[in-house]
Design an enzyme around this catalytic site. Structure first.
Site, PDB file in Angstrom:
ATOM      1  N   THR A 137       0.094  -1.364   0.090  1.00 19.36           N
ATOM      2  CA  THR A 137      -0.014  -0.353   0.088  1.00 19.36           C
ATOM      3  C   THR A 137       0.876   1.402   0.011  1.00 19.36           C
ATOM      4  O   THR A 137       2.213   1.522   0.114  1.00 19.36           O
ATOM      5  CB  THR A 137      -1.360   0.119   0.808  1.00 19.36           C
ATOM      6  OG1 THR A 137       0.272   0.266   3.003  1.00 19.36           O
ATOM      7  CG2 THR A 137      -1.612  -1.231   1.054  1.00 19.36           C
ATOM      8  N   ASP A 168      10.000 -24.043  13.199  1.00 20.97           N
ATOM      9  CA  ASP A 168      10.293 -23.143  12.241  1.00 20.97           C
ATOM     10  C   ASP A 168      10.393 -23.483  10.461  1.00 20.97           C
ATOM     11  O   ASP A 168       9.995 -24.381  10.139  1.00 20.97           O
ATOM     12  CB  ASP A 168      12.257 -23.375  12.096  1.00 20.97           C
ATOM     13  CG  ASP A 168      12.839 -22.544  11.276  1.00 20.97           C
ATOM     14  OD1 ASP A 168      12.999 -21.434  11.597  1.00 20.97           O
ATOM     15  OD2 ASP A 168      13.781 -23.044  11.227  1.00 20.97           O
ATOM     16  N   ASP A 205      -2.444 -21.770   6.869  1.00 19.17           N
ATOM     17  CA  ASP A 205      -1.197 -22.830   5.930  1.00 19.17           C
ATOM     18  C   ASP A 205      -0.039 -22.259   7.178  1.00 19.17           C
ATOM     19  O   ASP A 205       0.539 -21.723   8.379  1.00 19.17           O
ATOM     20  CB  ASP A 205      -0.704 -21.689   5.267  1.00 19.17           C
ATOM     21  CG  ASP A 205       0.910 -22.240   5.040  1.00 19.17           C
ATOM     22  OD1 ASP A 205       0.419 -23.702   3.789  1.00 19.17           O
ATOM     23  OD2 ASP A 205       1.368 -21.995   4.825  1.00 19.17           O
ATOM     24  N   GLU A 230      -3.851 -26.370   8.935  1.00 23.05           N
ATOM     25  CA  GLU A 230      -2.725 -27.462   8.810  1.00 23.05           C
ATOM     26  C   GLU A 230      -1.253 -27.333   9.937  1.00 23.05           C
ATOM     27  O   GLU A 230      -1.036 -26.915   9.674  1.00 23.05           O
ATOM     28  CB  GLU A 230      -1.645 -26.785   7.159  1.00 23.05           C
ATOM     29  CG  GLU A 230      -0.953 -28.144   7.060  1.00 23.05           C
ATOM     30  CD  GLU A 230      -0.221 -27.777   5.817  1.00 23.05           C
ATOM     31  OE1 GLU A 230       0.482 -28.241   4.986  1.00 23.05           O
ATOM     32  OE2 GLU A 230       0.359 -26.088   6.136  1.00 23.05           O
ATOM     33  N   LYS A 397     -20.537 -48.880   3.445  1.00 23.92           N
ATOM     34  CA  LYS A 397     -19.525 -50.040   3.334  1.00 23.92           C
ATOM     35  C   LYS A 397     -18.260 -49.506   2.252  1.00 23.92           C
ATOM     36  O   LYS A 397     -18.902 -49.724   1.180  1.00 23.92           O
ATOM     37  CB  LYS A 397     -20.313 -51.121   2.400  1.00 23.92           C
ATOM     38  CG  LYS A 397     -19.463 -52.989   2.818  1.00 23.92           C
ATOM     39  CD  LYS A 397     -18.711 -53.311   1.286  1.00 23.92           C
ATOM     40  CE  LYS A 397     -18.839 -53.251   0.310  1.00 23.92           C
ATOM     41  NZ  LYS A 397     -18.302 -53.946  -0.338  1.00 23.92           N
ATOM     42  N   TYR A 402     -17.763 -58.805  -0.652  1.00 26.93           N
ATOM     43  CA  TYR A 402     -19.560 -58.401  -1.210  1.00 26.93           C
ATOM     44  C   TYR A 402     -20.274 -58.196  -0.740  1.00 26.93           C
ATOM     45  O   TYR A 402     -21.647 -58.168  -0.282  1.00 26.93           O
ATOM     46  CB  TYR A 402     -19.502 -58.515  -2.613  1.00 26.93           C
ATOM     47  CG  TYR A 402     -20.612 -58.437  -3.277  1.00 26.93           C
ATOM     48  CD1 TYR A 402     -21.376 -57.470  -3.882  1.00 26.93           C
ATOM     49  CD2 TYR A 402     -22.122 -60.140  -2.850  1.00 26.93           C
ATOM     50  CE1 TYR A 402     -22.333 -57.775  -4.735  1.00 26.93           C
ATOM     51  CE2 TYR A 402     -23.024 -59.594  -3.700  1.00 26.93           C
ATOM     52  CZ  TYR A 402     -23.272 -58.135  -4.798  1.00 26.93           C
ATOM     53  OH  TYR A 402     -24.456 -57.824  -4.919  1.00 26.93           O
TER      54      TYR A 402
END
Length: 437
Positions: A137, A168, A205, A230, A397, A402
């Site tokens: 700015t 760090d 982050d 994160e 499932k 199966y």
């Protein structure tokens, strides 16, 4: 008769009110970029704008956008002039605002990727070290010097800052978040991202780089509607190289962070990702802990857990910790029907052509009002099969087996299925999809 009608009307109103509250809580996050998105001809913001309708059709409530500011690295994770949105490789500030407005028109909230642990300087000081920062700015906002760098970041610091409160980051100066000017000016910048640019929430982050107390300061100062951090910890591994069955230490770190920050703060459930991508390799017994609960953060604090299959780091071209590619839909069948806030990755919807399957699962979630705190009852967790009931309304499932015997009640019917996954829904009253919040 009139009295009976009034009673039934009140009962129906109460039921719809309860269902509506579940829908209001239901959240699905969409990561709207990958590691290579910055290369898109014509700009990523413009490209994503052209796909807003497609993204909305998947049933998401929030979209996570890339870091918005000038950055030394094109992906945005080495930020410098934070107010300079026009220098982003993803597009201009005007294009970003237009994209956010388009998502808002679909009642989808926008989450900014906030990189504040570290920052890249524009100029060198008298020592010849890059530690003179420009804010982007004409005035002095975010124009900092070495005093704003952690004192123990000796490569850049002049030794006058506070010690780092977290891990760090070697590639750039670690910012001193205990400095009151830093706190004030970063909070002002975040509030500008909300009020001027249009963002609704934050993805933090490398949140391990500063303490939960610091994170709480920024959350409290900016009042976002959604926050996810994160906190990528190392899982415990056995001598054979496989993840340990017990990952309580890993998920406890996530729980501790979310509870310490409070408010809307949540964390990416790296524990669930690690366990799930090992489990789908014929080890689905992993998906139930010693107390019969889910093994990840969703087993302890699901309301604050954001589950995911892959992101720009673990998948994409970095591919640092990928989910087995042939079992990705088993992963989505799990996270889109389970507690927590599921996150859908851009690549899987558009590059892998999984949009229809993922959208079908997201619709099951919405239709049945599955929300972050939904009740989970694990019915089976063996090597080749995992079966769970959610809120007594949905059964999921995954696995190669199966025949699951009599685990599926007769009043449930199949509503989604694919390669080694199937989802059933209870017959009867359905929750209308309604307006997403």
């Amino acid at each position: 008769m009139a009295k009976h009608s009034t009673t039934m009307s009140c009962l129906l109103f109460f039921v719809l009110l309860c269902l509506g509250s579940h829908l209001a809580q239901a959240q699905v996050l969409f990561q709207g970029f990958n590691w290579e998105s910055w290369k898109k001809q014509g700009g990523w913001y413009n490209f994503l704008h052209s796909h807003v309708d497609d993204i909305a059709a998947t049933g998401v409530t929030h979209v996570w956008l890339p870091p918005p500011s000038h950055s030394v690295a094109p992906q945005g994770y080495m930020p410098g002039r934070l107010y300079d949105l026009d220098a982003s490789k993803y597009g201009t500030g005007a294009e970003l605002r237009s994209l956010i407005a388009a998502f808002h028109s679909k009642s989808i909230k926008c989450v900014a990727d906030i990189v504040i642990n570290h920052r890249c300087a524009d100029y060198k000081d008298s020592r010849g070290i890059y530690c003179i920062f420009e804010g982007g700015t004409p005035d002095s906002r975010l124009d900092w010097g070495p005093d704003m760098i952690c004192s123990d970041d000796t490569q850049y610091s002049n030794g006058r800052g506070h010690r780092d409160t977290g891990a760090d980051f070697g590639a750039a100066p670690d910012i001193d978040h205990l400095n009151t000017r830093v706190q004030t000016e970063l909070s002002d910048w975040l509030n500008w991202l909300k009020s001027d640019v249009g963002f609704d929430g934050w993805r933090l982050d490398f949140a391990k780089g500063y303490s939960a107390t610091v994170a709480k300061t920024y959350v409290d100062n900016t009042d976002p509607s959604f926050v996810v951090a994160e906190i990528w910890s190392n899982m415990r591994y056995d001598g054979n190289g496989e993840p340990s069955w017990n990952q309580d230490g890993d998920r406890q770190e996530l729980v501790n962070w979310a509870q310490a920050v409070g408010g809307p703060a949540s964390a990416f459930d790296f524990t669930t990702k690690g366990e799930l991508q090992a489990a789908v390799q014929g080890e689905l017994w992993r998906m139930k802990d010693g107390n019969g609960k889910a093994p990840g953060m969703i087993g302890w604090l699901p309301e604050k857990a954001v589950t995911f299959i892959d992101n720009h780091d673990t998948g994409s071209t970095q591919n640092s910790w990928p989910f087995p590619s042939d079992k990705v839909m088993q992963g989505y069948a799990y996270i889109l029907t389970h507690p927590g806030v599921p996150c859908i990755f851009y690549d899987h919807v558009f590059d892998w052509n999984l949009k229809q399957e993922i959208s079908t699962l997201a619709a099951v979630r919405s239709r049945n009002g599955i929300h972050p705190g939904s009740k989970l009852n694990i019915l089976a967790a063996d090597g080749d099969v995992y079966v769970a009931m959610i809120d007594d309304k949905v059964i999921t499932k995954i696995g190669t087996r199966y025949d699951v015997g009599n685990l599926i009640p007769s009043d449930f019917h199949v509503v989604a299925h694919g390669n080694n996954y199937c989802v059933w829904e209870k017959s009867g009253l359905r929750v209308p999809a309604g307006r997403r919040h």
